[in-house]
Design a protein around this motif. Structure first.
Motif, PDB file in Angstrom:
ATOM      1  N   UNK A  36       0.915  -1.233  -0.023  1.00  0.00           N
ATOM      2  CA  UNK A  36       0.142  -0.088  -0.143  1.00  0.00           C
ATOM      3  C   UNK A  36       0.995   1.131  -0.030  1.00  0.00           C
ATOM      4  N   UNK A  37       0.208   2.320  -0.462  1.00  0.00           N
ATOM      5  CA  UNK A  37       0.811   3.572  -0.397  1.00  0.00           C
ATOM      6  C   UNK A  37       0.859   4.460   0.734  1.00  0.00           C
ATOM      7  N   UNK A 132       3.198  -4.486  -5.820  1.00  0.00           N
ATOM      8  CA  UNK A 132       4.892  -4.294  -5.544  1.00  0.00           C
ATOM      9  C   UNK A 132       5.607  -5.574  -6.154  1.00  0.00           C
ATOM     10  N   UNK A 133       6.652  -5.283  -6.641  1.00  0.00           N
ATOM     11  CA  UNK A 133       7.569  -6.149  -7.314  1.00  0.00           C
ATOM     12  C   UNK A 133       7.902  -7.346  -6.397  1.00  0.00           C
ATOM     13  N   UNK A 152       5.175  -2.216 -17.816  1.00  0.00           N
ATOM     14  CA  UNK A 152       5.330  -1.099 -17.237  1.00  0.00           C
ATOM     15  C   UNK A 152       5.463  -1.194 -15.901  1.00  0.00           C
ATOM     16  N   UNK A 153       6.055   0.027 -15.285  1.00  0.00           N
ATOM     17  CA  UNK A 153       6.119   0.053 -13.718  1.00  0.00           C
ATOM     18  C   UNK A 153       6.339   1.474 -13.355  1.00  0.00           C
ATOM     19  N   UNK A 154       6.021   1.746 -12.169  1.00  0.00           N
ATOM     20  CA  UNK A 154       6.435   3.116 -11.463  1.00  0.00           C
ATOM     21  C   UNK A 154       7.072   2.883 -10.305  1.00  0.00           C
ATOM     22  N   UNK A 159       9.279   3.943  -1.212  1.00  0.00           N
ATOM     23  CA  UNK A 159      10.850   3.696  -1.135  1.00  0.00           C
ATOM     24  C   UNK A 159      11.020   3.453  -2.755  1.00  0.00           C
ATOM     25  N   UNK A 160      11.320   4.474  -3.456  1.00  0.00           N
ATOM     26  CA  UNK A 160      11.712   4.382  -5.014  1.00  0.00           C
ATOM     27  C   UNK A 160      12.636   3.473  -5.353  1.00  0.00           C
TER      28      UNK A 160
END
Length: 171
Positions: A36-37, A132-133, A152-154, A159-160
């Motif tokens: 979650x964000x 999340x990967x 595609x991913x962001x 935690x980038x």
């Protein structure tokens, strides 16, 4: 009834569900924080008005939140979807099922996703999500339901160094 075949009711949320949704959100964030964000500490800062607004989204035209409610009234699963823009297809968000209600045999995840897909179908030809990967369990569950990775991913917002991977399904 055993957790392998739980008796649950799946329905849309209303504003009156705010306490159950708040408690489930706290459980979600404690159980699987990378999914979650938002952090659990941040979620605990929200007041009643925030939780009422979140629960009310379940019954709007532009979004849906569904919840699985156990026989004892406890919320044991949830999923949401929304239309990010009028031209975009629906996006799946905030997916969680209590560990005691997980698994294909339990069917809770499938019932929640069936409700989301029924809502999404007339609003676009696809349903998109980000996962999340490192959340292999969730990715496998989505693949089982027909989602495929788009490539595609962001960057993961908390935690980038990590990424959220995009998956899509035709509905």
């Amino acid at each position: 009834m055993s957790p392998a075949s739980p008796a649950v009711i799946v329905r849309r949320t209303t504003e009156d569900d705010w306490q159950g949704m708040r408690d489930l959100r706290f459980q979600m964030l404690a159980d699987t924080p990378l999914a979650y964000l938002e952090s659990l500490d941040d979620a605990r800062l929200h007041g009643e008005a925030h939780w009422r607004a979140q629960a009310a989204r379940g019954s709007s035209e532009e979004s849906i939140t569904v919840v699985a409610v156990a026989e004892d009234g406890r919320f044991v699963g949830t999923m949401g979807a929304y239309l990010p823009t009028p031209a975009a297809g629906p996006t799946l968000v905030a997916v969680y099922v209590d560990p005691a209600y997980r698994g294909r045999g339990a069917g809770v995840t499938d019932r929640l996703l069936d409700a989301i897909e029924a809502w999404a179908a007339p609003r676009g030809g696809t349903l998109t999500l980000e996962v999340h990967e490192q959340n292999a369990r969730a990715r496998a569950a989505y693949e089982h339901r027909g989602f495929i990775a788009t490539g595609a991913f962001t960057p993961y917002a908390l935690n980038p160094v990590f990424r959220d991977l995009e998956m899509i399904k035709q509905v």
